[in-house]
Design a protein around this motif. Sequence first.
Motif, PDB file in Angstrom:
ATOM      1  N   ALA A  23       0.825  -1.207   0.000  1.00 54.39           N
ATOM      2  CA  ALA A  23       0.000   0.000   0.000  1.00 54.39           C
ATOM      3  C   ALA A  23       0.854   1.249   0.000  1.00 54.39           C
ATOM      4  O   ALA A  23       0.536   2.248  -0.650  1.00 54.39           O
ATOM      5  CB  ALA A  23      -0.934  -0.010   1.207  1.00 54.39           C
ATOM      6  N   ALA A  24       1.987   1.167   0.727  1.00 54.88           N
ATOM      7  CA  ALA A  24       2.855   2.342   0.817  1.00 54.88           C
ATOM      8  C   ALA A  24       3.522   2.643  -0.509  1.00 54.88           C
ATOM      9  O   ALA A  24       3.771   3.792  -0.849  1.00 54.88           O
ATOM     10  CB  ALA A  24       3.909   2.110   1.902  1.00 54.88           C
ATOM     11  N   SER A  25       3.802   1.557  -1.290  1.00 50.89           N
ATOM     12  CA  SER A  25       4.493   1.772  -2.554  1.00 50.89           C
ATOM     13  C   SER A  25       3.533   2.197  -3.665  1.00 50.89           C
ATOM     14  O   SER A  25       3.952   2.762  -4.661  1.00 50.89           O
ATOM     15  CB  SER A  25       5.228   0.495  -2.978  1.00 50.89           C
ATOM     16  OG  SER A  25       4.305  -0.551  -3.212  1.00 50.89           O
ATOM     17  N   ALA A  26       2.227   1.876  -3.506  1.00 54.26           N
ATOM     18  CA  ALA A  26       1.239   2.283  -4.505  1.00 54.26           C
ATOM     19  C   ALA A  26       1.068   3.793  -4.476  1.00 54.26           C
ATOM     20  O   ALA A  26       1.202   4.430  -3.427  1.00 54.26           O
ATOM     21  CB  ALA A  26      -0.084   1.586  -4.243  1.00 54.26           C
ATOM     22  N   GLU A  27       0.771   4.372  -5.634  1.00 47.35           N
ATOM     23  CA  GLU A  27       0.647   5.825  -5.737  1.00 47.35           C
ATOM     24  C   GLU A  27      -0.629   6.185  -6.489  1.00 47.35           C
ATOM     25  O   GLU A  27      -0.969   5.563  -7.496  1.00 47.35           O
ATOM     26  CB  GLU A  27       1.858   6.391  -6.471  1.00 47.35           C
ATOM     27  CG  GLU A  27       1.887   7.913  -6.535  1.00 47.35           C
ATOM     28  CD  GLU A  27       3.172   8.443  -7.162  1.00 47.35           C
ATOM     29  OE1 GLU A  27       3.394   9.661  -7.085  1.00 47.35           O
ATOM     30  OE2 GLU A  27       3.933   7.638  -7.733  1.00 47.35           O
ATOM     31  N   THR A  28      -1.342   7.170  -5.980  1.00 49.44           N
ATOM     32  CA  THR A  28      -2.554   7.652  -6.632  1.00 49.44           C
ATOM     33  C   THR A  28      -2.328   9.081  -7.107  1.00 49.44           C
ATOM     34  O   THR A  28      -2.008   9.963  -6.310  1.00 49.44           O
ATOM     35  CB  THR A  28      -3.759   7.624  -5.680  1.00 49.44           C
ATOM     36  OG1 THR A  28      -3.996   6.282  -5.255  1.00 49.44           O
ATOM     37  CG2 THR A  28      -5.012   8.159  -6.375  1.00 49.44           C
ATOM     38  N   LEU A  29      -2.471   9.292  -8.410  1.00 49.52           N
ATOM     39  CA  LEU A  29      -2.334  10.618  -8.992  1.00 49.52           C
ATOM     40  C   LEU A  29      -3.701  11.302  -9.016  1.00 49.52           C
ATOM     41  O   LEU A  29      -4.727  10.651  -9.179  1.00 49.52           O
ATOM     42  CB  LEU A  29      -1.780  10.513 -10.423  1.00 49.52           C
ATOM     43  CG  LEU A  29      -0.473   9.739 -10.594  1.00 49.52           C
ATOM     44  CD1 LEU A  29      -0.120   9.621 -12.077  1.00 49.52           C
ATOM     45  CD2 LEU A  29       0.657  10.408  -9.828  1.00 49.52           C
ATOM     46  N   ARG A  30      -3.701  12.605  -8.892  1.00 48.94           N
ATOM     47  CA  ARG A  30      -4.959  13.359  -8.909  1.00 48.94           C
ATOM     48  C   ARG A  30      -5.104  14.103 -10.230  1.00 48.94           C
ATOM     49  O   ARG A  30      -4.193  14.817 -10.651  1.00 48.94           O
ATOM     50  CB  ARG A  30      -5.006  14.351  -7.741  1.00 48.94           C
ATOM     51  CG  ARG A  30      -4.943  13.683  -6.376  1.00 48.94           C
ATOM     52  CD  ARG A  30      -5.244  14.673  -5.263  1.00 48.94           C
ATOM     53  NE  ARG A  30      -4.357  15.829  -5.325  1.00 48.94           N
ATOM     54  CZ  ARG A  30      -4.591  16.989  -4.698  1.00 48.94           C
ATOM     55  NH1 ARG A  30      -5.680  17.141  -3.977  1.00 48.94           N
ATOM     56  NH2 ARG A  30      -3.731  17.983  -4.791  1.00 48.94           N
ATOM     57  N   LEU A  31      -6.258  13.908 -10.871  1.00 50.46           N
ATOM     58  CA  LEU A  31      -6.537  14.517 -12.171  1.00 50.46           C
ATOM     59  C   LEU A  31      -7.751  15.423 -12.054  1.00 50.46           C
ATOM     60  O   LEU A  31      -8.805  15.005 -11.558  1.00 50.46           O
ATOM     61  CB  LEU A  31      -6.780  13.430 -13.220  1.00 50.46           C
ATOM     62  CG  LEU A  31      -6.968  13.858 -14.674  1.00 50.46           C
ATOM     63  CD1 LEU A  31      -6.587  12.709 -15.610  1.00 50.46           C
ATOM     64  CD2 LEU A  31      -8.381  14.333 -15.000  1.00 50.46           C
ATOM     65  N   SER A  32      -7.618  16.645 -12.526  1.00 50.18           N
ATOM     66  CA  SER A  32      -8.715  17.612 -12.506  1.00 50.18           C
ATOM     67  C   SER A  32      -9.165  17.919 -13.926  1.00 50.18           C
ATOM     68  O   SER A  32      -8.343  18.078 -14.825  1.00 50.18           O
ATOM     69  CB  SER A  32      -8.251  18.911 -11.823  1.00 50.18           C
ATOM     70  OG  SER A  32      -9.296  19.865 -11.775  1.00 50.18           O
ATOM     71  N   HIS A  33     -10.498  17.969 -14.131  1.00 49.95           N
ATOM     72  CA  HIS A  33     -11.012  18.431 -15.426  1.00 49.95           C
ATOM     73  C   HIS A  33     -12.236  19.316 -15.217  1.00 49.95           C
ATOM     74  O   HIS A  33     -12.811  19.374 -14.133  1.00 49.95           O
ATOM     75  CB  HIS A  33     -11.285  17.269 -16.384  1.00 49.95           C
ATOM     76  CG  HIS A  33     -12.474  16.427 -16.051  1.00 49.95           C
ATOM     77  ND1 HIS A  33     -13.764  16.838 -16.253  1.00 49.95           N
ATOM     78  CD2 HIS A  33     -12.565  15.152 -15.561  1.00 49.95           C
ATOM     79  CE1 HIS A  33     -14.601  15.877 -15.901  1.00 49.95           C
ATOM     80  NE2 HIS A  33     -13.904  14.844 -15.471  1.00 49.95           N
ATOM     81  N   ASN A  34     -12.649  19.995 -16.299  1.00 43.34           N
ATOM     82  CA  ASN A  34     -13.652  21.067 -16.191  1.00 43.34           C
ATOM     83  C   ASN A  34     -15.084  20.600 -16.063  1.00 43.34           C
ATOM     84  O   ASN A  34     -15.913  21.269 -15.444  1.00 43.34           O
ATOM     85  CB  ASN A  34     -13.643  21.956 -17.451  1.00 43.34           C
ATOM     86  CG  ASN A  34     -12.279  22.453 -17.833  1.00 43.34           C
ATOM     87  OD1 ASN A  34     -11.284  22.150 -17.198  1.00 43.34           O
ATOM     88  ND2 ASN A  34     -12.223  23.219 -18.896  1.00 43.34           N
ATOM     89  N   THR A  35     -15.413  19.501 -16.737  1.00 46.33           N
ATOM     90  CA  THR A  35     -16.813  19.177 -16.976  1.00 46.33           C
ATOM     91  C   THR A  35     -17.350  18.160 -15.975  1.00 46.33           C
ATOM     92  O   THR A  35     -16.635  17.707 -15.079  1.00 46.33           O
ATOM     93  CB  THR A  35     -16.998  18.648 -18.409  1.00 46.33           C
ATOM     94  OG1 THR A  35     -16.256  17.429 -18.552  1.00 46.33           O
ATOM     95  CG2 THR A  35     -16.517  19.670 -19.430  1.00 46.33           C
ATOM     96  N   GLY A  36     -18.633  17.782 -16.166  1.00 46.29           N
ATOM     97  CA  GLY A  36     -19.262  16.822 -15.276  1.00 46.29           C
ATOM     98  C   GLY A  36     -18.844  15.390 -15.556  1.00 46.29           C
ATOM     99  O   GLY A  36     -18.070  15.107 -16.477  1.00 46.29           O
ATOM    100  N   ASP A  37     -19.397  14.462 -14.787  1.00 48.46           N
ATOM    101  CA  ASP A  37     -18.967  13.068 -14.884  1.00 48.46           C
ATOM    102  C   ASP A  37     -19.720  12.268 -15.940  1.00 48.46           C
ATOM    103  O   ASP A  37     -19.583  11.045 -16.007  1.00 48.46           O
ATOM    104  CB  ASP A  37     -19.059  12.378 -13.518  1.00 48.46           C
ATOM    105  CG  ASP A  37     -20.466  12.383 -12.947  1.00 48.46           C
ATOM    106  OD1 ASP A  37     -21.408  12.768 -13.663  1.00 48.46           O
ATOM    107  OD2 ASP A  37     -20.624  11.995 -11.770  1.00 48.46           O
ATOM    108  N   THR A  38     -20.523  12.949 -16.772  1.00 54.75           N
ATOM    109  CA  THR A  38     -21.222  12.258 -17.861  1.00 54.75           C
ATOM    110  C   THR A  38     -20.563  12.512 -19.220  1.00 54.75           C
ATOM    111  O   THR A  38     -21.052  12.011 -20.229  1.00 54.75           O
ATOM    112  CB  THR A  38     -22.691  12.719 -17.942  1.00 54.75           C
ATOM    113  OG1 THR A  38     -22.732  14.136 -18.216  1.00 54.75           O
ATOM    114  CG2 THR A  38     -23.422  12.437 -16.640  1.00 54.75           C
ATOM    115  N   THR A  39     -19.495  13.273 -19.260  1.00 57.90           N
ATOM    116  CA  THR A  39     -18.909  13.717 -20.521  1.00 57.90           C
ATOM    117  C   THR A  39     -17.835  12.763 -21.029  1.00 57.90           C
ATOM    118  O   THR A  39     -17.336  11.895 -20.302  1.00 57.90           O
ATOM    119  CB  THR A  39     -18.282  15.113 -20.358  1.00 57.90           C
ATOM    120  OG1 THR A  39     -17.214  15.023 -19.395  1.00 57.90           O
ATOM    121  CG2 THR A  39     -19.300  16.129 -19.873  1.00 57.90           C
ATOM    122  N   THR A  40     -17.450  12.961 -22.290  1.00 56.77           N
ATOM    123  CA  THR A  40     -16.361  12.166 -22.861  1.00 56.77           C
ATOM    124  C   THR A  40     -15.035  12.485 -22.172  1.00 56.77           C
ATOM    125  O   THR A  40     -14.127  11.649 -22.159  1.00 56.77           O
ATOM    126  CB  THR A  40     -16.223  12.398 -24.373  1.00 56.77           C
ATOM    127  OG1 THR A  40     -15.907  13.775 -24.624  1.00 56.77           O
ATOM    128  CG2 THR A  40     -17.509  12.031 -25.104  1.00 56.77           C
TER     129      THR A  40
END
Length: 336
Positions: A23-40
Motif C-alpha cells: 500500500a505504501a508503494s502504490a501511488e494515486t495521482l490526482r486529475l482535474s477536469h472542467n466538466t461533469g462526470d457524464t462527458t467524454t
Amino acid sequence: MKRHAFLKTVWATSAASLLFASAASAETLRLSHNTGDTTTWHEAAELFNDLLNEASEGELSVRTFPNSQLAGGDQMRQFEMVGRGAIDLVMTSAINVTPLIPEMAVFSLPYLYDGYDQVDATMNGEPVTLLEEIMDEKGVKVLAWGESGFRELTNSKRPIRSPDDMRGLNMRVAGPMYVDVMDALGANPQQMQWVETISALQQGVVDGQENGIGAVIIPQRIYEVQDYITLWHYSYDPVFLGVSKQRWESFDAETQEMVQQAADQAMAHQLAITRENTAKGVDFLREQGMDITELTPEEIEVFRQATAPAFDIWAERVGPDIVSSFVETIESSKQQ
C-alpha cells in the motif's frame, strides 16, 4: 499448541507488513477536469486510470475530480496548479489556458478551420508541437490530445442565421477570446465557469452558450435548458491531457512509458467517441425538440467577416510565427 499459535501470529504479522509495504508503494495521482462526470472528458479520465492501473499491476492509479473541484471550481486555475505541482494531471481545453498562455488561442480563432481534415493536419504536425513546447516551459508536459470539437451555438430566445440575430443576447463564454468574438457580433458576453453555466441557463441569467455537441452539449443535457442550436462551426476546441513536469520527472523511464501509453489510448478513445457522438448528435437533438439551424456557406461567410476583427486581434496576441504555421499547414492540407 503454543508453537502453533506463535506461528500463526508470525504469519499474520508478516502478511500485514507485506500489505502495508504494498500500500505504501502504490501511488494515486490526482486529475482535474472542467466538466461533469457524464462527458467524454470524464470517460477518458476513467479509462486512463483503468489502463494505468492495469499496466502498473495496481502500483499506479488516477483519481479523477470533475467540475474543477481541485481548483475550487475555477477551470482557468487548473493548468497553473499543475504547472507548480499542486495537482498531478489536468484535462482541459486550449481556450482555458489562454489567460496564462495567449498562444493557445490559435486553435480557436474564429473560422480558422473548415473541417476535421484541416484540424487533424495541424494536430498531427509541427503547429501543435510549438504549443507543447510553450506549455512545457510553464511546467506542464502534454501527454496526448483529444477534442470537444467545433463549438456550436445554443440559446433560448430565437433561431440564429445572421450576426443581427445575435444582438442583445447574453452569452456565456469560456475565455477572453470569445469575449471579443461576441462583442464583434453585438452580443453581451459573460465569462463564466462551466460549473456555474447550467444553473445560469436554467435561471435565465444568460440566454445561451457555445460548445461541442458530442463532448458537452449532449452529455451535459444542454437541450433541456436551450431551445435553439445553430451549426456555425465557428471555433474548434481541442482538449489535452497534461501532467506536472515535477511529477513526470519523478517517474523512472518504465513508469513514464506506462503513463504515456495509457494517455495515448485514453485520449484517442475520447476523440473517437466525441466525433461519433457529434456525427449522430444533430439527429438526437432534433428528436429532443431542439430547433436546428444549419447555415449555408454564404451565411457562414457573413459570420466570418463579422468576426474578422476578433481574429486579427487574437492572431496578433498569438504571434505571427504560430499563426503562420497553422495557416500554412491548413493550406497544404487543402491541396492533398
